[in-house]
Every structure is written in C-alpha cells, then in structure tokens.
Design a protein around this motif. Structure first.
Motif, short mmCIF file in Angstrom:
data_model
loop_
_atom_site.label_atom_id
_atom_site.label_comp_id
_atom_site.label_asym_id
_atom_site.label_seq_id
_atom_site.Cartn_x
_atom_site.Cartn_y
_atom_site.Cartn_z
N THR A 129 0.83 -1.21 0.00
CA THR A 129 0.00 0.00 0.00
C THR A 129 0.86 1.25 0.00
O THR A 129 0.58 2.23 -0.71
N GLN A 130 1.93 1.23 0.80
CA GLN A 130 2.84 2.37 0.88
C GLN A 130 3.55 2.60 -0.45
O GLN A 130 3.70 3.74 -0.91
N VAL A 131 3.97 1.52 -1.08
CA VAL A 131 4.65 1.63 -2.38
C VAL A 131 3.69 2.20 -3.43
O VAL A 131 4.06 3.08 -4.21
N ALA A 132 2.46 1.72 -3.45
CA ALA A 132 1.48 2.21 -4.42
C ALA A 132 1.25 3.71 -4.24
O ALA A 132 1.22 4.47 -5.22
N ALA A 133 1.12 4.14 -2.99
CA ALA A 133 0.90 5.56 -2.72
C ALA A 133 2.13 6.38 -3.11
O ALA A 133 2.01 7.48 -3.68
N GLY A 134 3.32 5.84 -2.83
CA GLY A 134 4.55 6.55 -3.17
C GLY A 134 4.74 6.69 -4.67
O GLY A 134 5.11 7.75 -5.17
N ILE A 135 4.47 5.62 -5.40
CA ILE A 135 4.61 5.66 -6.86
C ILE A 135 3.66 6.69 -7.46
O ILE A 135 4.05 7.49 -8.33
N GLN A 136 2.41 6.69 -7.01
CA GLN A 136 1.45 7.64 -7.55
C GLN A 136 1.87 9.07 -7.24
O GLN A 136 1.76 9.97 -8.09
N ALA A 137 2.35 9.31 -6.01
CA ALA A 137 2.77 10.66 -5.62
C ALA A 137 3.96 11.13 -6.45
O ALA A 137 4.03 12.30 -6.86
N PRO A 155 2.93 -14.25 -7.14
CA PRO A 155 2.41 -13.87 -8.46
C PRO A 155 1.46 -12.68 -8.41
O PRO A 155 1.50 -11.81 -9.28
N ASP A 156 0.61 -12.60 -7.38
CA ASP A 156 -0.30 -11.47 -7.26
C ASP A 156 0.44 -10.16 -7.04
O ASP A 156 0.09 -9.13 -7.62
N GLN A 157 1.48 -10.18 -6.21
CA GLN A 157 2.25 -8.97 -5.97
C GLN A 157 2.97 -8.51 -7.23
O GLN A 157 3.06 -7.30 -7.50
N VAL A 158 3.46 -9.44 -8.02
CA VAL A 158 4.10 -9.09 -9.28
C VAL A 158 3.10 -8.38 -10.20
O VAL A 158 3.41 -7.34 -10.80
N ARG A 159 1.91 -8.92 -10.30
CA ARG A 159 0.89 -8.31 -11.16
C ARG A 159 0.54 -6.91 -10.66
O ARG A 159 0.37 -5.98 -11.47
N ARG A 160 0.44 -6.74 -9.35
CA ARG A 160 0.08 -5.43 -8.80
C ARG A 160 1.18 -4.39 -9.07
O ARG A 160 0.88 -3.24 -9.42
N LEU A 161 2.42 -4.79 -8.91
CA LEU A 161 3.52 -3.85 -9.16
C LEU A 161 3.56 -3.45 -10.64
O LEU A 161 3.78 -2.28 -10.97
N ALA A 162 3.33 -4.41 -11.52
CA ALA A 162 3.31 -4.10 -12.95
C ALA A 162 2.18 -3.11 -13.25
O ALA A 162 2.34 -2.17 -14.03
N ALA A 163 1.03 -3.31 -12.61
CA ALA A 163 -0.11 -2.42 -12.83
C ALA A 163 0.15 -1.03 -12.28
O ALA A 163 -0.40 -0.05 -12.79
N MET A 164 0.99 -0.92 -11.26
CA MET A 164 1.36 0.39 -10.70
C MET A 164 2.27 1.18 -11.63
O MET A 164 2.50 2.37 -11.43
N GLY A 165 2.82 0.51 -12.63
CA GLY A 165 3.73 1.17 -13.56
C GLY A 165 5.19 1.02 -13.21
O GLY A 165 6.03 1.80 -13.70
N VAL A 166 5.51 0.02 -12.39
CA VAL A 166 6.93 -0.23 -12.07
C VAL A 166 7.65 -0.64 -13.35
O VAL A 166 7.25 -1.59 -14.04
N HIS A 167 8.71 0.07 -13.66
CA HIS A 167 9.44 -0.12 -14.92
C HIS A 167 10.41 -1.30 -14.85
O HIS A 167 10.54 -2.06 -15.80
N ARG A 168 11.03 -1.45 -13.70
CA ARG A 168 12.09 -2.46 -13.56
C ARG A 168 12.07 -2.97 -12.12
O ARG A 168 11.85 -2.20 -11.19
N TYR A 169 12.29 -4.26 -11.95
CA TYR A 169 12.32 -4.83 -10.60
C TYR A 169 13.69 -5.41 -10.33
O TYR A 169 14.22 -6.19 -11.13
N ASN A 170 14.25 -5.02 -9.18
CA ASN A 170 15.57 -5.52 -8.78
C ASN A 170 15.43 -6.62 -7.74
O ASN A 170 14.74 -6.46 -6.74
N HIS A 171 16.07 -7.73 -8.02
CA HIS A 171 16.17 -8.81 -7.03
C HIS A 171 17.47 -9.54 -7.33
O HIS A 171 17.55 -10.29 -8.30
#
Length: 336
Positions: A129-137, A155-171
């Motif tokens: 929730t915090q990440v989603a709010a931060g990305i939008q702000a 898998p659900d968290q991956v889909r949600r991050l992609a929907a938030m517009g996350v360009h690249r994921y580091n792991h």
C-alpha cells in the motif's frame, strides 16, 4: 615460440564477443579473472570496445532510496539491515513526502531511474500500500522511471507492481548458486530465481546482480557470471563487498582493485548487451581512478549519491566524470 595463452584468449574473445556478440562462457570468464596484471589494460580496453559496440556510449544514471530500512528477518551475511545481527542499523520508514523529495533530487542529477527499496523478505500488505501511494505521488510530480526492490514476490504482488507502472524490478541473486548457502541460510537461491521469472513474465524489466568479494572463489565468480548470462537480465548491478560492522562478513578484507576491474571487464564480456551498473562498494574498492577505469572498462550505468546504509560518491562527481569522458547521460525517452 608459441603466443602466450592470454594473448590467444583476448584475440579469441575479440572475434566472438566484439565482432559477433557471442557472450564469453564461464570457462572463458574464469581465464579472464586469472589474467596477470600486465594484461589488465588490454582486457579493459577490449571490454570498453564491447560496451561501445553493443550498448553505445550512453550511461544510465539511477538514484535509490530505502522506504523501509533495517529490521529484516533474513540473514544475508553481508547486510547490516538484518535484524539478526548486532549491526548499528535500526528499523525506520520514510513517509510519502520524503520519498517524493528524494525522487525529485534524483531527477535533478539527470537520472532516468529511481528505485524504491525495502529491507524485507517480501512485501506485506502495508508495504504494498505504501509503495502504491509513493509511486502515484512521484508520478504526479515528476517524469522518471520507477523501479522497486522489495524482496521475494508472489504472483499477485508481481501483477500489482506491474499495474502500478513499475518499470524495472531488482532482485539480486547475490552470488553463484554453489556459494549461496555460505551467504544466506534463511531462503534459497532458487526462491530468488522464481521471483525473477515472475517479474519477466509480467513484462517488467529484470534487474539482477550481486556482490563480489564475499569470499567466493574465482571459479564461483565465473559461475555467477554464467548464471547471470543464462538469466539474461536487462540490468546487472555490480557491487563490491563493503564489510559492515556487526555482520558475519564484517571482518573480510576489501577486494583488491585490480581484481575488481578484472571482474568488471569479465562480466562485460559475459554480458555484452546488458546494462552493467556500478553499485555499492566501488568508492572504497576502486576510488576515483578506479571509477574512471571501470567506465572505460565495460560499465555503462551508475548509481549516484548514497546507497542504502553506506555513503557513495556525490552525484555531481559522477556526472562531471561522465562529462570528462564524453559519455552522455541516457535520456528518459530512451529508457521508457
């Protein structure tokens, strides 16, 4: 009289990697890591040619910020953010306005990427929730690519991050599969690989690298390069161990600068088309001269400013150095 083996190797790699774009094998990387010091400049020069041929002159600049620092339940032996070690880092959260301000400061350097990081095994609902709010702000204020590094994902968290517009994921895989149990015991290398697979399937870019100088052998360092090449990540952040007080690796010695530069060049030859990013520990391991040599030896991206728990070079110093080397900062529209 027969030509030295290392001369034959560099000639062979000039043909296969530079001319044809075929990545160096793990066996070839191991030979590169064993090259004598007198061949280091030749190796760096070849790596620079490979970078220019297959990636171009632009350098991608990124800033990172820790949304949630410390208190991590994992036992990554290099990390002062683990709640299991007697390190001085304590748990803390940033608020949204601080996150937005950090993104603005990053954008002012000319950076095209801003990475939100959290010290967790994986995100809980509060963090998502915090990440989603931060990305939008951030998106409401500035135009910059947003990356995230939030640990292992469902898998659900991956889909949600992609929907938030996350360009690249580091792991990060951190190290070779064979050495990973000596670095982390609370989760497996395979669990990290599974998250990276999910990220790619969701359409986000994959950022995956690790840390060298953690006591691994040269064979394991070459193994790691080969495993990264198999993964084919969009970006590989290359860190050099900065031993942190209170961690199991706190007493390890810094990696010699020549070994670090050999590693940079060897990884470039194993990953000719990948964004290879200078990350943590380069300031201590390489210093200013090493930073210049690395940028002329295969590196084509940098993290500017400070890291998660350690100090980096001032952003202005890196930007000025890129100017001196006539290496343009990659424009935002080239990374979207």
């Amino acid at each position: 009289m027969a030509a030295p083996v290392h001369t034959d190797l560099l000639s062979e790699l000039r043909d296969s990697v530079l001319e044809r774009g075929v990545p160096a094998t793990s066996a070839q990387v191991l030979e590169l890591l064993r090259l004598p010091d007198e061949q280091l400049e030749n190796l760096l020069a070849l790596a620079h040619e490979v970078r220019m041929r297959w990636c171009g002159p632009e350098v991608e600049v990124e800033g990172i910020i820790s949304l949630k620092t410390g208190g991590c339940p994992e036992d990554c032996h290099f990390c002062s953010q683990s709640g299991l070690f007697a390190s001085p880092v304590r748990s803390a959260w940033l608020d949204i306005q601080m996150l937005v301000e950090a993104a603005k400061q990053t954008a002012k350097t000319g950076a095209t990427e801003f990475c939100i990081v959290a010290a967790v095994r994986g995100p809980d609902e509060r963090l998502m929730t915090q990440v989603a709010a931060g990305i939008q702000a951030i998106k409401d204020e500035i135009d910059i690519n947003i990356a995230c590094s939030l640990g292992m994902l469902t898998p659900d968290q991956v889909r949600r991050l992609a929907a938030m517009g996350v360009h690249r994921y580091n792991h990060n895989l951190e190290t070779a599969r064979s050495y990973f149990p000596e670095v982390v015991s609370t989760h497996t290398w395979e669990e990290r690989w599974d998250t990276l697979r999910l990220v790619r399937e969701a359409g986000m870019e994959v950022c995956c690298g690790g840390i060298v100088g953690m006591g691994e052998t040269l064979e394991q360092r070459a193994e790691f390069a080969g495993q990264l090449a198999e993964l084919e990540p969009d970006e590989v952040p290359l860190n050099f161990l900065n031993p942190r007080p209170g961690t199991p690796f706190g007493d390890l010695e810094l990696m010699p600068a020549a070994d670090a530069l050999r590693t940079v060049a060897a990884f470039r030859l194993a990953l000719p088309r990948t964004v290879l990013r200078f990350a943590g520990g380069r300031e201590l391991t390489l210093g200013d001269l090493g930073a210049r040599k690395g940028l002329l030896g295969g590196i084509n991206a940098v993290i500017v400013g400070n890291y998660l728990t350690t100090l980096g070079r001032p952003a202005e110093s890196d930007i000025d150095l890129l100017g001196e080397l006539s290496m343009p900062v990659k424009a935002l529209n080239q990374t979207l």
